[in-house]
Design an enzyme around this catalytic site. Sequence first.
Site, PDB file in Angstrom:
ATOM      1  N   HIS A   2       0.825  -1.213   0.000  1.00 18.13           N
ATOM      2  CA  HIS A   2       0.000   0.000   0.000  1.00 18.13           C
ATOM      3  C   HIS A   2       0.853   1.254   0.000  1.00 18.13           C
ATOM      4  CE1 HIS A   2       0.740   0.789   4.271  1.00 18.13           C
ATOM      5  NE2 HIS A   2       0.287  -0.408   4.603  1.00 18.13           N
TER       6      HIS A   2
ATOM      7  N   CYS B  43       2.070  -5.212   6.416  1.00 13.21           N
ATOM      8  CA  CYS B  43       2.043  -4.898   4.988  1.00 13.21           C
ATOM      9  C   CYS B  43       3.387  -4.353   4.526  1.00 13.21           C
ATOM     10  CB  CYS B  43       0.957  -3.866   4.705  1.00 13.21           C
ATOM     11  SG  CYS B  43      -0.697  -4.432   5.121  1.00 13.21           S
TER      12      CYS B  43
END
Length: 197
Positions: free
Chosen positions: A148, A172
Amino acid sequence: MKIKLSMLGLLVVLFIVGCGETPYYGKVDNTPYATKECLKELASGAEIDHKNKIDKIVVYKKKRVLYAYKDGKVVETFRISLGANGGADAGNKVKAGDYRTPEGTYSIVRKKCDARLYRSLMISYPSEADKARARKRGLNPGGYITIHGQPKWNADGRGDEYTLSRDWTEGCMAVPNFAMDKLWAAVEKGVEIEIHA
């Protein structure tokens, strides 16, 4: 003392914006984080630049780097941040909430327009092997691991040096927004991603 408190405050903000899925409750969002146009783009497939598609992503956690490949050649290299729990030094992801970035071979399963972390590419973690390993230990393997962009406070990239110099996500891989734009246009569902220690 003020500098230490400021840094602590910034770290708290980074942890709060981790990478778990949280809906956006704002009234009007005209920033690049607005999801309406992004969703329209996705629905029509208009985000893909067919001339510059990539066919593989490789991440090296210790190097904090993501390589994008096309036809066996590296076409892009991006710095990344990892899970807040020590990144590569903490080892593979074991369970939900351990703030570790997984290791293994996965694929991109979908794109998500994200009002908090710009845009994201969801990976197929947990694999069957990840689930079996967690089940053996009586643990939940977790999920919702993505590549992301940056939180809203760093939309313009001025804080990239700060965010990329530390690991702050919930597991992430975070890239600068300019890198997310390139990946967004180059990656289709099914692209393989290898994540190495």
